[in-house]
Each structure stands twice: as C-alpha cells, then as structure tokens.
Motif scaffolding. Structure first.
Motif, mmCIF file in Angstrom:
data_model
loop_
_atom_site.group_PDB
_atom_site.id
_atom_site.type_symbol
_atom_site.label_atom_id
_atom_site.label_comp_id
_atom_site.label_asym_id
_atom_site.label_seq_id
_atom_site.Cartn_x
_atom_site.Cartn_y
_atom_site.Cartn_z
ATOM 1 N N MET A 211 -42.092 -15.310 -69.377
ATOM 2 C CA MET A 211 -42.207 -15.746 -70.558
ATOM 3 C C MET A 211 -43.152 -17.113 -70.269
ATOM 4 N N ILE A 212 -44.091 -17.206 -71.095
ATOM 5 C CA ILE A 212 -45.124 -18.217 -70.901
ATOM 6 C C ILE A 212 -44.674 -19.332 -71.655
ATOM 7 N N HIS A 213 -45.057 -20.542 -71.042
ATOM 8 C CA HIS A 213 -44.231 -21.846 -71.464
ATOM 9 C C HIS A 213 -45.593 -22.907 -71.913
ATOM 10 N N GLU A 214 -45.661 -23.732 -72.587
ATOM 11 C CA GLU A 214 -46.706 -24.761 -72.804
ATOM 12 C C GLU A 214 -45.938 -25.958 -72.399
ATOM 13 N N ALA A 215 -46.916 -26.770 -71.250
ATOM 14 C CA ALA A 215 -46.096 -28.156 -70.750
ATOM 15 C C ALA A 215 -47.369 -29.207 -70.873
ATOM 16 N N TYR A 216 -47.033 -30.347 -70.634
ATOM 17 C CA TYR A 216 -47.769 -31.440 -70.719
ATOM 18 C C TYR A 216 -47.325 -32.472 -69.250
ATOM 19 N N LEU A 217 -48.630 -32.762 -68.479
ATOM 20 C CA LEU A 217 -48.260 -33.489 -67.311
ATOM 21 C C LEU A 217 -49.030 -34.747 -67.469
ATOM 22 N N SER A 218 -48.443 -36.005 -67.010
ATOM 23 C CA SER A 218 -49.140 -36.881 -66.869
ATOM 24 C C SER A 218 -49.440 -37.324 -65.337
ATOM 25 N N LEU A 219 -50.439 -37.685 -64.997
ATOM 26 C CA LEU A 219 -50.966 -38.001 -63.555
ATOM 27 C C LEU A 219 -51.643 -39.423 -63.657
ATOM 28 N N GLY A 220 -51.139 -39.970 -62.536
ATOM 29 C CA GLY A 220 -51.833 -41.209 -62.269
ATOM 30 C C GLY A 220 -51.867 -41.749 -60.884
ATOM 31 N N THR A 221 -52.925 -42.492 -60.709
ATOM 32 C CA THR A 221 -53.361 -42.957 -59.348
ATOM 33 C C THR A 221 -53.640 -44.422 -59.229
ATOM 34 N N ASN A 222 -53.391 -45.132 -58.029
ATOM 35 C CA ASN A 222 -54.003 -46.447 -57.927
ATOM 36 C C ASN A 222 -54.423 -46.920 -56.551
ATOM 37 N N MET A 223 -54.467 -45.876 -55.782
ATOM 38 C CA MET A 223 -54.711 -46.242 -54.362
ATOM 39 C C MET A 223 -56.053 -45.264 -53.872
ATOM 40 N N GLY A 224 -57.079 -45.680 -53.111
ATOM 41 C CA GLY A 224 -58.153 -44.922 -52.817
ATOM 42 C C GLY A 224 -58.978 -44.730 -53.574
ATOM 43 N N ASN A 225 -59.453 -43.775 -53.672
ATOM 44 C CA ASN A 225 -60.659 -43.309 -54.681
ATOM 45 C C ASN A 225 -59.915 -42.668 -55.707
ATOM 46 N N ARG A 226 -59.873 -43.465 -56.802
ATOM 47 C CA ARG A 226 -58.771 -42.824 -57.876
ATOM 48 C C ARG A 226 -59.144 -41.793 -58.631
ATOM 49 N N GLU A 227 -60.644 -41.728 -58.854
ATOM 50 C CA GLU A 227 -60.913 -40.528 -59.631
ATOM 51 C C GLU A 227 -61.078 -39.206 -58.769
ATOM 52 N N ASP A 228 -61.233 -39.339 -57.297
ATOM 53 C CA ASP A 228 -60.951 -38.287 -56.458
ATOM 54 C C ASP A 228 -59.784 -37.648 -56.498
ATOM 55 N N GLN A 229 -58.870 -38.590 -56.394
ATOM 56 C CA GLN A 229 -57.270 -38.345 -56.438
ATOM 57 C C GLN A 229 -56.913 -37.464 -57.405
ATOM 58 N N LEU A 230 -57.515 -38.152 -58.702
ATOM 59 C CA LEU A 230 -57.073 -37.068 -59.964
ATOM 60 C C LEU A 230 -57.717 -35.810 -59.808
#
Length: 170
Positions: A1-20
């Motif tokens: 069965m296929i499900h729909e989900a939403y995730l939140s991602l956050g970072t504030n250490m190192g190169n934040r954009e690269d972490q995301l």
C-alpha cells in the motif's frame, strides 16, 4: 500500500544548506519512498532552547510503502549518518527529521506520535508545510492548514532564505 507523508527537516550546525541537501538526497535514495515536493528553505529563530544559532528548516512531501515505524527508522538512520547527537533537548543539531503527517492517520505509540504533537505551535513547520499544500486538514480537525498558519505565534522569526527551485530540484 502507498502512503502519503510530510517530514520536517531542520539544522543549525555546519553548512546548513548542505546538511539539508544531503538529508533530502538520502531520502531520495530510499527505495521505498518517492519525494513529491520540497519546500523553500526558511531561516528560523530557535525555539525552546534559544541560546544557539538560527536554523534552516524545510518540509518535504513524499509517497512511501513504509509503515510509520519504518519511516521513523529511515529518518533516524539519516540523522545518525549526518552526525546527529541528542545532547540538549531542542538544542543545536546537524540535522533533525520529524514525521509531521502520515496519510490522515492519528498514531500514538511509545516511539511515535502523528500528527507531530507540536506542529501547530511551530511557525517554522507550518509555513513551509503550507507552501507545499495549504489545503491540508490535520487529522481530527476540520480546520485547513492556512487557519493554523494565520494563528500561530512566532511567524516573524521565520524568514524565506532560498526558494524551493533554487534549493533543490526533484
């Protein structure tokens, strides 16, 4: 069965954009899920423990054949690969992946609560989530997401940093 989900991602250490980017890339590598949307990056003031650098936050929408527990395990594996350490609650982190929504389910177990229990109190979650889909209604409510965004405290601490198109192309 296929499900729909939403995730939140956050970072504030190192190169934040690269972490995301790396966390999103690792999500894309999961054979049991497919990314449908990635929000813009928002630079956000810390909440809870405020004596720390600003965060970068995004939300992703996905389809998956994983159960909620399997999705949680995949998120935690990505956190571990990217050096996440849980030292201070709400403290600095290389990356944080939280399951916000899974279908329209209400789930409560020892390891997981969905919808995420504090998402309606967090502008840094609601604003990027609304960017992806304002028509979402939260399980157990009849209010559209845009109503929660309108009423949430702390919106002034959430600033667009980079648009979705400039950040990550699916």
């Amino acid at each position: 069965m296929i499900h729909e989900a939403y995730l939140s991602l956050g970072t504030n250490m190192g190169n934040r954009e690269d972490q995301l980017k790396e966390a999103v890339r690792q999500l894309e590598e999961q054979k049991s899920l497919r990314l449908l949307a990635v929000s813009s990056i928002y630079e956000t003031d810390p909440v809870g423990f405020t004596d720390q650098p600003s965060f970068f936050n995004i939300v992703v929408k996905l389809k998956t054949s994983m159960t909620p527990d399997e999705l949680l395990a995949a998120c935690q594996e990505i956190e571990n690969k990217l050096g996440r350490e849980r030292i201070v609650r709400w403290g600095p982190r290389t990356i944080d992946l939280d399951i916000l929504l899974y279908n329209h389910d209400n789930i409560k177990s020892d390891s997981l609560i969905i919808p995420h229990p504090r998402m309606t109190e967090r502008a840094f979650v609601l604003i990027p989530l609304a960017e992806i889909d304002t028509a979402i209604t939260l399980p157990g409510t009849s209010l559209p997401l845009e109503q929660y965004v309108k009423n949430v405290q702390g919106k002034e601490g959430v600033k667009l940093w980079k648009t979705a198109d400039a950040f990550y192309r699916l």
